[in-house]
Scaffold this active site. Structure first.
Site, mmCIF file in Angstrom:
data_model
loop_
_atom_site.group_PDB
_atom_site.id
_atom_site.type_symbol
_atom_site.label_atom_id
_atom_site.label_comp_id
_atom_site.label_asym_id
_atom_site.label_seq_id
_atom_site.Cartn_x
_atom_site.Cartn_y
_atom_site.Cartn_z
ATOM 1 N N GLU A 290 22.138 43.685 28.279
ATOM 2 C CA GLU A 290 21.906 42.129 29.350
ATOM 3 C C GLU A 290 20.550 42.136 29.891
ATOM 4 O OE1 GLU A 290 24.115 41.151 28.380
ATOM 5 O OE2 GLU A 290 26.555 41.630 29.065
ATOM 6 N N HIS B 227 25.418 41.071 37.981
ATOM 7 C CA HIS B 227 26.177 41.847 37.413
ATOM 8 C C HIS B 227 27.962 42.368 37.204
ATOM 9 C CE1 HIS B 227 29.007 40.606 33.474
ATOM 10 N NE2 HIS B 227 28.407 41.604 32.872
ATOM 11 N N HIS C 194 31.693 42.943 37.000
ATOM 12 C CA HIS C 194 33.433 42.569 36.312
ATOM 13 C C HIS C 194 34.654 42.326 37.447
ATOM 14 C CE1 HIS C 194 32.067 44.651 32.230
ATOM 15 N NE2 HIS C 194 30.755 42.982 32.816
ATOM 16 N N GLU D 162 34.372 29.744 54.156
ATOM 17 C CA GLU D 162 32.697 29.833 54.239
ATOM 18 C C GLU D 162 32.393 29.592 52.577
ATOM 19 O OE1 GLU D 162 30.482 31.744 56.460
ATOM 20 O OE2 GLU D 162 31.948 30.445 57.323
ATOM 21 N N HIS E 65 35.358 38.031 31.629
ATOM 22 C CA HIS E 65 34.130 39.251 31.481
ATOM 23 C C HIS E 65 34.075 38.898 32.971
ATOM 24 C CE1 HIS E 65 29.794 40.488 29.534
ATOM 25 N NE2 HIS E 65 30.773 41.501 30.666
#
Ligand code: 13P
Ligand code: ZN
Length: 281
Positions: free
Chosen positions: A113, A136, A138, A166, A207
């Site tokens: 990525e 990143h 998952h 919040e 994803h």
């Protein structure tokens, strides 16, 4: 290598793994280094390394150094062997190539990525030169929601805002969403970077999530907040498709005033309180 930066980078990887967000090699992390952090380790960098294609162009990151996780590497192993799992890369003069100046000692490449990370970091740098982290992961609940919420950032944001008071304080700019796409290339990076022009969090359908921050705590905290809210929303939806109480649009306006944040009116559309189903009367 044992610097404050290495310890902070390692900690978020371990923390994310402990949250259950990094199965196998899932997820990745990048950090745009400060000049003084590069200076501190300068004698350990191999500037003779070969130049490799990024797969996109990030001219405003030219000559900068980044700490990034390796492709196929497991977040849970970074605490065990930093040099095997992480790289420091340098971007070239026109922002189209990089070289591995440190780490990945047993071979390998930076995360698949990398185009998304670098394009995001470039956009974030324009917004605020001190925004340095792209993370990143998952996280399961956020991914679960991408099967039941439309591919619409306004709707996604409103659902998450409503579920935990919040949320609009922590990320008043809301959440951007990217429809399912093949990961790992320039195209998904362009869409994600567009979101990062104004927002700090992007959800990739089916994803995972990208969160940005000035530092690791902020990026991790943002990911954690969205995922926590997603978990509550999953629980609510698992109990019922009707909400009998919720935070109303005026409530968000009051929060914005009390916490001195700006919440776009587009998120505060009027709807039946019990929208998941219909108002029961
Ligand atoms: P990498 O191992 O290449 O970082 O890929 C993991 C991932 O989550 C891809 O989206
Ligand atoms: Zn991923």
């Amino acid at each position: 290598m044992d610097t404050k930066l290495v310890r902070a980078f390692t900690k978020i990887c371990t923390d994310g793994y402990n949250q259950g967000w990094h199965e196998r090699n899932g997820g990745n992390l990048s950090y745009r280094m400060k000049d003084e952090e590069v200076e501190e380790i300068k004698d350990q960098l191999n500037e003779e390394a070969e130049w490799l294609e990024i797969g996109t162009s990030v001219p405003d990151l030219k000559n900068e150094y980044f700490m990034v996780t390796g492709s196929g590497k497991y977040m849970r192993n970074i605490q065990l062997d930093f040099e095997d799992n992480v790289a420091i890369i340098r971007v070239n003069e026109d922002g189209t190539k990089y070289k591995i100046v440190y780490g990945l000692i047993n071979g390998g490449r930076p995360t698949s990525e990398l185009p998304t990370h670098l394009m995001n970091l470039e956009v974030l740098k324009h917004r605020d030169p001190e925004m340095r982290v792209v993370y990143h992961a998952h996280p399961a609940n956020t991914i679960a929601l991408t099967f039941v919420l439309p591919v619409n950032g306004v709707v996604f944001t409103r659902e998450i805002f409503e579920i935990m008071t919040e949320c609009p304080v922590v990320f008043p700019q809301g959440i951007g969403v990217v429809e399912w796409m093949v990961p790992g290339g320039r195209e998904i990076g362009v869409k994600t970077a567009k979101i990062m022009e104004t927002q700090n969090v992007a959800v990739w359908y089916h994803h995972g999530m990208f969160a940005a921050g000035h530092d690791f705590d902020e990026a991790f905290g943002l990911m954690h907040t969205v995922e926590k809210a997603a978990e509550i929303l999953v629980k609510v939806r698992s109990m019922s498709n009707i909400k009998i109480n919720t935070i109303e649009p005026q409530g968000f306006r009051d929060i914005a005033e009390a916490f001195n944040v700006s919440i776009d009116e587009k998120y505060l559309f009027e709807r039946k309180t019990y929208e998941i189903g219909e108002k029961p009367e």
